[in-house]
Write a protein that holds these residues in place. Structure first.
Motif, short mmCIF file in Angstrom:
data_model
loop_
_atom_site.label_atom_id
_atom_site.label_comp_id
_atom_site.label_asym_id
_atom_site.label_seq_id
_atom_site.Cartn_x
_atom_site.Cartn_y
_atom_site.Cartn_z
N TYR A 82 -4.52 0.04 -11.04
CA TYR A 82 -4.08 -0.57 -9.71
C TYR A 82 -4.64 -0.92 -8.22
CZ TYR A 82 -0.02 -2.14 -6.33
OH TYR A 82 0.36 -2.89 -5.18
N TRP A 83 -5.05 -0.03 -7.91
CA TRP A 83 -6.02 0.03 -6.70
C TRP A 83 -6.92 -1.47 -6.96
CZ3 TRP A 83 -11.04 0.43 -5.57
CH2 TRP A 83 -11.72 0.16 -5.00
N LYS A 84 -7.71 -1.22 -8.42
CA LYS A 84 -9.09 -2.23 -8.34
C LYS A 84 -8.55 -4.11 -8.45
CE LYS A 84 -11.62 0.47 -10.91
NZ LYS A 84 -12.70 0.44 -12.71
N GLU A 85 -6.80 -4.09 -8.85
CA GLU A 85 -6.51 -4.88 -8.53
C GLU A 85 -5.44 -5.44 -7.38
OE1 GLU A 85 -3.72 -5.98 -11.64
OE2 GLU A 85 -5.57 -5.60 -13.14
N ASN A 86 -5.41 -4.40 -6.35
CA ASN A 86 -4.67 -3.98 -5.27
C ASN A 86 -5.90 -3.70 -3.63
OD1 ASN A 86 -2.50 -5.75 -5.73
ND2 ASN A 86 -2.41 -4.25 -6.85
N LYS A 87 -6.62 -4.35 -3.88
CA LYS A 87 -7.69 -2.60 -2.91
C LYS A 87 -7.52 -3.44 -1.52
CE LYS A 87 -11.74 -3.37 -6.31
NZ LYS A 87 -12.94 -3.63 -5.87
N ASP A 88 -6.30 -3.94 -0.68
CA ASP A 88 -5.87 -4.10 0.22
C ASP A 88 -5.57 -3.04 0.66
OD1 ASP A 88 -3.73 -4.66 -1.71
OD2 ASP A 88 -2.57 -5.42 0.09
N ILE A 89 -4.98 -1.78 -0.17
CA ILE A 89 -4.84 -0.38 0.03
C ILE A 89 -5.77 0.53 0.66
CG2 ILE A 89 -4.02 1.38 -0.85
CD1 ILE A 89 -2.07 -0.65 -2.81
N ASP A 90 -5.03 1.34 1.85
CA ASP A 90 -6.12 1.98 2.37
C ASP A 90 -6.14 3.23 1.21
OD1 ASP A 90 -8.04 2.57 4.45
OD2 ASP A 90 -6.26 3.84 5.09
N ALA A 91 -6.54 3.26 0.24
CA ALA A 91 -7.03 4.72 -0.47
C ALA A 91 -8.23 5.81 -0.09
CB ALA A 91 -6.99 4.39 -1.95
N GLY A 92 -7.58 6.93 -0.13
CA GLY A 92 -8.72 8.16 0.11
C GLY A 92 -8.76 8.89 -0.89
N LEU A 93 -9.84 9.62 -0.93
CA LEU A 93 -9.13 11.13 -1.58
C LEU A 93 -8.83 12.48 -1.33
CD1 LEU A 93 -13.10 11.08 -2.78
CD2 LEU A 93 -11.14 9.95 -3.87
N HIS A 94 -8.26 12.92 -1.80
CA HIS A 94 -6.72 14.60 -1.48
C HIS A 94 -7.75 15.05 -2.29
CE1 HIS A 94 -3.69 16.47 0.66
NE2 HIS A 94 -3.14 16.00 -0.64
#
Length: 332
Positions: A82-94
């Motif tokens: 999903y993120w690859k098509e919506n890279k505006d999402i701020d996503a880190g590693l937990h």
């Protein structure tokens, strides 16, 4: 769930902290002086379908604006695709060194033979932080941190930041050192409150010695070219729910929204990360964890128009780890 910053828990109160007139890290990053700057952050993405959907909807339909992913878990591909098509999402590693549930578990990405001290008799990561401290070496912890980062990059997912599941990487000075080391070497922002720490030092009853340590680490991270949090709001997992026991969507939403408004209202100006866990409702998730009421409540609060109205009325500024890093790169 263990609170983050276990290293900082003490039995003494933090009343005797000297007040500082230094600018906040938010001000150093160019955010407006005197404003509350919030990263409203969803943990545990990738753990389950419900966690993925709860986080995505909390951002797309609500006021949440950041999240982090548990790379060893089974639903990571679902989120990353999903993120690859919506890279505006701020996503880190937990960054995940534990596997806490009874019937739903995961193992280390480095492989058991590489990190034997992180692996329990079932072949999964240990359930509790204390077991990790007892059995795992700092070298094994760093190996697993790097394995989780490598898995993300193999999938084409470059994280905007790093943080720690169940606070395990804050449990000993040696673990903390490896966590900070990887972030600084890889130029990835790390979740660490190094500013005035008003909320977290009250929650964790932080004594002066520990507070001074956070200040030193904050300066170290800043000198390494990374943004630094002024504070951390991490109390939501401990909110027990409505006193009347109402676990309906309406009841959970009203309760959690009120609690977030109260907590945000107490924050001091600066860059603060507000931590939560969001899941949508399904029949399956209660079989994973009995924490479903607080997680569903968090999600419902994030999409509550009343919370958005409060944030807008108070002039609170929302930001992300990505934006904070972009601002840091412009500061000499």
């Amino acid at each position: 769930m263990k609170k983050v910053l276990l290293l900082l828990i003490t039995l003494l109160s933090g009343n005797a902290f000297a007040q500082t007139t230094e600018p906040t890290y938010a001000e150093k990053l160019g955010y407006p002086k005197g404003k509350k700057i919030l990263i409203i952050h969803v943990d545990d993405v990738g753990m389950s379908y419900e966690s993925n959907q709860g986080a995505i909807k909390a951002i797309r339909e609500g006021v949440a604006n950041s999240l982090s992913v548990m790379m060893p878990c089974g639903w990571v591909p679902g989120f990353v695709h999903y993120w690859k098509e919506n890279k505006d999402i701020d996503a880190g590693l937990h960054l995940t060194m534990t596997s806490e549930w009874k019937d739903y578990r995961w193992g280390p990405l480095a492989g058991k033979n590489q990190v034997k001290g992180l692996t329990d008799p079932e072949g999964a990561l240990w359930r509790g932080v204390a077991d990790v401290v007892k059995n795992a070496s700092p070298d094994e912890v760093e190996t697993e941190i790097r394995a989780q980062l490598e898995r993300a990059r193999t999938m084409g997912f470059e994280p905007t930041h790093l943080d720690s599941h169940m606070g395990t990487l804050f449990a000993t000075p040696e673990f903390l050192e490896r966590y900070l080391k990887v972030g600084m070497q890889e130029k990835i922002p790390v979740m660490f409150p190094g500013g005035h720490n008003t909320a977290i030092r009250g929650e964790e009853k932080m004594i002066a010695e520990r507070f001074e340590m956070t200040q030193k680490v904050g300066k170290q991270l800043w000198a390494a070219g990374l943004p630094v949090l002024d504070d951390l709001e991490n109390s939501s997992y401990g909110w027990k729910g409505p006193e009347n026991g109402d676990k309906s969507e309406k009841g959970l939403q009203k309760y959690k929204t009120a609690k977030y408004i109260e907590a945000i209202g107490k924050l001091k100006p600066g860059l603060t990360m507000v931590i939560m866990h969001c899941t949508i409702h399904t029949e399956v998730f209660p079989h994973i964890s009995d924490s479903w009421p607080t997680r569903e409540g968090d999600f419902l609060a994030m999409i509550d128009p009343e919370l958005r109205k409060y944030i807008e009325k108070e002039g609170i500024v929302l930001t992300t780890w990505r934006e904070a890093m972009q601002r840091r790169q412009k500061v000499k």
